[in-house]
Design a protein around this motif. Sequence first.
Motif, PDB file in Angstrom:
ATOM      1  N   ARG A   1       1.081   8.118  -4.747  1.00 37.21           N
ATOM      2  CA  ARG A   1      -0.266   7.474  -4.428  1.00 37.21           C
ATOM      3  C   ARG A   1      -1.164   8.635  -3.760  1.00 37.21           C
ATOM      4  O   ARG A   1      -0.658   9.890  -3.250  1.00 37.21           O
ATOM      5  CB  ARG A   1       0.169   6.430  -3.121  1.00 37.21           C
ATOM      6  CG  ARG A   1       1.122   5.539  -3.610  1.00 37.21           C
ATOM      7  CD  ARG A   1       0.524   4.453  -4.389  1.00 37.21           C
ATOM      8  NE  ARG A   1      -0.185   3.816  -4.091  1.00 37.21           N
ATOM      9  CZ  ARG A   1      -0.243   2.403  -3.490  1.00 37.21           C
ATOM     10  NH1 ARG A   1       1.066   1.973  -3.411  1.00 37.21           N
ATOM     11  NH2 ARG A   1      -1.321   1.558  -3.355  1.00 37.21           N
ATOM     12  N   GLN A   2      -2.260   8.410  -3.446  1.00 35.18           N
ATOM     13  CA  GLN A   2      -3.380   9.282  -3.287  1.00 35.18           C
ATOM     14  C   GLN A   2      -4.165   8.761  -1.941  1.00 35.18           C
ATOM     15  O   GLN A   2      -4.811   7.623  -2.199  1.00 35.18           O
ATOM     16  CB  GLN A   2      -4.109   9.964  -4.267  1.00 35.18           C
ATOM     17  CG  GLN A   2      -3.512  10.517  -5.237  1.00 35.18           C
ATOM     18  CD  GLN A   2      -4.489  10.784  -6.505  1.00 35.18           C
ATOM     19  OE1 GLN A   2      -5.583  10.529  -6.298  1.00 35.18           O
ATOM     20  NE2 GLN A   2      -3.929  11.645  -7.369  1.00 35.18           N
ATOM     21  N   GLY A   3      -4.261   9.441  -0.886  1.00 35.29           N
ATOM     22  CA  GLY A   3      -5.063   9.080   0.348  1.00 35.29           C
ATOM     23  C   GLY A   3      -6.448   9.327  -0.190  1.00 35.29           C
ATOM     24  O   GLY A   3      -6.851  10.372  -0.920  1.00 35.29           O
TER      25      GLY A   3
ATOM     26  N   CYS B   1       0.904  -1.078  -0.061  1.00 32.65           N
ATOM     27  CA  CYS B   1       0.188   0.054  -0.043  1.00 32.65           C
ATOM     28  C   CYS B   1       0.868   1.273  -0.098  1.00 32.65           C
ATOM     29  O   CYS B   1       0.449   2.189  -0.054  1.00 32.65           O
ATOM     30  CB  CYS B   1      -0.980  -0.042   1.416  1.00 32.65           C
ATOM     31  SG  CYS B   1      -2.246  -1.206   0.998  1.00 32.65           S
ATOM     32  N   LEU B   2       2.099   1.056   0.393  1.00 29.47           N
ATOM     33  CA  LEU B   2       3.016   2.434   0.572  1.00 29.47           C
ATOM     34  C   LEU B   2       4.103   2.229  -0.618  1.00 29.47           C
ATOM     35  O   LEU B   2       4.795   3.460  -0.409  1.00 29.47           O
ATOM     36  CB  LEU B   2       3.525   2.521   1.962  1.00 29.47           C
ATOM     37  CG  LEU B   2       2.401   2.688   2.945  1.00 29.47           C
ATOM     38  CD1 LEU B   2       3.179   2.601   4.425  1.00 29.47           C
ATOM     39  CD2 LEU B   2       1.436   3.969   2.701  1.00 29.47           C
TER      40      LEU B   2
ATOM     41  N   GLU C   1      -3.948   5.222   4.251  1.00 28.53           N
ATOM     42  CA  GLU C   1      -4.584   6.375   3.427  1.00 28.53           C
ATOM     43  C   GLU C   1      -3.985   7.700   3.925  1.00 28.53           C
ATOM     44  O   GLU C   1      -3.433   8.653   3.109  1.00 28.53           O
ATOM     45  CB  GLU C   1      -6.224   6.620   3.495  1.00 28.53           C
ATOM     46  CG  GLU C   1      -6.604   5.414   2.824  1.00 28.53           C
ATOM     47  CD  GLU C   1      -6.143   5.070   1.523  1.00 28.53           C
ATOM     48  OE1 GLU C   1      -6.380   5.713   0.529  1.00 28.53           O
ATOM     49  OE2 GLU C   1      -6.123   3.860   1.259  1.00 28.53           O
TER      50      GLU C   1
ATOM     51  N   GLN D   1      -0.317   7.432   2.487  1.00 26.69           N
ATOM     52  CA  GLN D   1      -0.251   7.677   1.172  1.00 26.69           C
ATOM     53  C   GLN D   1      -0.331   9.220   0.615  1.00 26.69           C
ATOM     54  O   GLN D   1       0.118   9.825  -0.125  1.00 26.69           O
ATOM     55  CB  GLN D   1      -1.487   6.996   0.532  1.00 26.69           C
ATOM     56  CG  GLN D   1      -1.270   5.362   0.392  1.00 26.69           C
ATOM     57  CD  GLN D   1      -2.362   4.631  -0.401  1.00 26.69           C
ATOM     58  OE1 GLN D   1      -3.458   5.205  -0.575  1.00 26.69           O
ATOM     59  NE2 GLN D   1      -2.026   3.401  -0.642  1.00 26.69           N
ATOM     60  N   TYR D   2      -1.251   9.824   1.385  1.00 25.36           N
ATOM     61  CA  TYR D   2      -1.551  11.203   1.260  1.00 25.36           C
ATOM     62  C   TYR D   2      -0.347  12.112   1.331  1.00 25.36           C
ATOM     63  O   TYR D   2      -0.105  12.961   0.848  1.00 25.36           O
ATOM     64  CB  TYR D   2      -2.843  11.827   2.025  1.00 25.36           C
ATOM     65  CG  TYR D   2      -3.066  13.364   2.082  1.00 25.36           C
ATOM     66  CD1 TYR D   2      -3.844  13.544   0.860  1.00 25.36           C
ATOM     67  CD2 TYR D   2      -2.510  14.195   2.779  1.00 25.36           C
ATOM     68  CE1 TYR D   2      -4.003  15.049   0.549  1.00 25.36           C
ATOM     69  CE2 TYR D   2      -2.784  15.630   2.659  1.00 25.36           C
ATOM     70  CZ  TYR D   2      -3.549  15.742   1.553  1.00 25.36           C
ATOM     71  OH  TYR D   2      -4.045  17.122   1.256  1.00 25.36           O
TER      72      TYR D   2
END
Length: 125
Positions: free
Chosen positions: A83-85, A19-20, A73, A76-77
Amino acid sequence: MKLWWGLGVVLVGVAIYYCLIPADEIPGAFDFNDKLNHVLGHASLAIYFAGLVPRHSWWKIFVFLLVLGTGIEFAQYYMNLGRQGDVRDVIANCTGAGLGLLLAWLGLSRWTQWAARLTGQQVTQ
């Protein structure tokens, strides 16, 4: 049982890693539908941990997965790695965790018993 908990920690670590990582490094196998990935990932983790946790404590699995997904999330932001939250991802995570717990309630939480039979061991919850 310690083996299963250790494997659970590894599974969560792998999920966090995927995810990261930067967006351009995401393996093609995970590139079919973002929201479906969230639902399936959290459902899988919910089913896995439901096999390790007594049913009356399954709410803790849901809370853990909610906090995990929300934390990812936010990361990610703020990490700025392509990556986008997204609040919709948090909703997909909650949907997946709920679906996973429903499937666990319907019988998939017995995976530890099935694994014990395969390995000739006895599992208690």
